[in-house]
Enzyme design. Structure first.
Site, PDB file in Angstrom:
ATOM      1  N   HIS A  71      -4.720  -5.510  -1.793  1.00 46.09           N
ATOM      2  CA  HIS A  71      -5.384  -5.386  -0.494  1.00 46.09           C
ATOM      3  C   HIS A  71      -6.336  -6.567  -0.305  1.00 46.09           C
ATOM      4  CE1 HIS A  71      -3.718  -1.397  -0.965  1.00 46.09           C
ATOM      5  NE2 HIS A  71      -4.026  -1.137   0.295  1.00 46.09           N
ATOM      6  N   SER A 106       0.828  -1.199   0.000  1.00 49.63           N
ATOM      7  CA  SER A 106       0.000   0.000   0.000  1.00 49.63           C
ATOM      8  C   SER A 106       0.870   1.259   0.000  1.00 49.63           C
ATOM      9  CB  SER A 106      -0.952  -0.036   1.204  1.00 49.63           C
ATOM     10  OG  SER A 106      -1.941   0.951   1.116  1.00 49.63           O
ATOM     11  N   GLU A 139      -1.687  -2.615  -8.266  1.00 52.54           N
ATOM     12  CA  GLU A 139      -2.918  -3.000  -7.585  1.00 52.54           C
ATOM     13  C   GLU A 139      -3.507  -1.738  -6.973  1.00 52.54           C
ATOM     14  OE1 GLU A 139      -3.476  -2.810  -4.069  1.00 52.54           O
ATOM     15  OE2 GLU A 139      -1.494  -1.927  -3.736  1.00 52.54           O
TER      16      GLU A 139
END
Length: 298
Positions: free
Chosen positions: A268, A91, A198
């Protein structure tokens, strides 16, 4: 760190796996929405680099590392990597990983976070744990997965042709964070690389907008392949009228010559593989089966 119970569960699980865990003195610090003010968080990064630990694992993602990029002592972090410390995260950690790669060429690992992955209620994902154990024990050599089933192209050819790419730099991470690095000294200028991406909570049109940023900046044209991980937790609406993530994938394939692969188990989501950001890898695609491997080049 809002969920201290998950933090404690994650630490306990690592200990139960047989690891010695050192919790940084400011790991539970708080300053507005951040895990401590900028100086506190910067000092924690530098303590991790000086610790001599085998692994430096983030507790959570969110937002905040981009604020620190101008003040990180990259040579010290790279020295720690050369000495065997493996930095692992996901992230927001994308900013740290790609800045370090751009500044020094040092390799880090895209993988789990303590709270969301190891500190979850119930049992952590088996595949994620196996990949983590492979990294800890030095046995990790690659990751394979099965791509999404897609309709053939208009000419009858498969959506993704068989591919073999040898010894290319793997890099990437969270798409929104990568987009925020464009035009800065912290986005690696990788040529002939394999880019993986992502994201979470980003509607497909926002994903397309971020990809357009990378396209117009010339980033996508320099890659040998683009691999899409998991894009999760968004909601389509009647206004979309059929516009969805597959629409973005189809559009992207008209914009670049490199193959666009799908369904990498990373993002995630509970099931995530570990990937060497900045590492030299090879990519093999046969039908829907894809394999990234790096054991042969280390």
């Amino acid at each position: 760190m809002r969920d201290k119970a998950a933090f404690r569960r994650g630490v306990a699980r690592l200990k139960a796996m047989g690891h010695e865990v050192e919790v940084d003195v400011d790991a539970l610090a708080s300053h507005t929405r951040f895990a401590g003010d900028d100086a506190t968080r910067l000092a924690a990064i530098h303590r991790a680099a000086a610790s001599g630990a085998d692994v430096a694992l983030i507790s959570r993602g969110g937002y905040g590392i981009t604020r620190l990029l101008g003040d990180i002592r990259y040579k010290a972090v790279a020295k720690a990597v050369a000495g065997g410390t493996r930095f692992i995260g996901v992230s927001d950690f994308t900013a740290f990983q790609n800045a370090l790669l751009a500044q020094t060429g040092a390799v880090t690992w895209a993988g789990p976070a303590l709270v969301g992955d190891l500190g979850c209620e119930g049992e952590p994902d088996d595949i994620m744990l196996a990949c983590l154990d492979d990294l800890f024990t030095g046995h990790g050599e690659g990751s394979g997965w099965r791509m999404n089933a897609e309709k053939p192209r208009a000419d009858g050819q498969p959506a993704v042709r068989d591919v073999y790419i040898k010894n290319a730099t793997l890099w990437g991470g969270n798409l929104a964070v990568l987009g925020s690095l464009v035009g800065t000294p912290y986005l690696p200028e990788v040529k002939g690389g394999i880019l993986f991406i992502e994201d979470v909570n980003e509607h497909p049109y926002r994903v397309e907008r971020l990809l357009t940023q990378l396209l117009h900046a010339g980033v996508l044209a320099r890659q040998k392949a683009v691999i899409l991980g998991q894009f999760t937790d968004y909601k389509l609406s009647p206004h979309d009228k059929g516009f969805k993530l597959q629409s973005v994938i189809d559009w992207l394939r008209t914009q670049i010559k490199a193959p666009v692969l799908t369904n990498l188990p990373y993002g995630h989501v509970p099931t995530k593989v570990l990937l060497p950001v900045g590492g030299q890898v090879s990519l093999s695609v046969e039908g829907r089966d894809a394999l990234l491997y790096w054991g042969h080049v280390h």
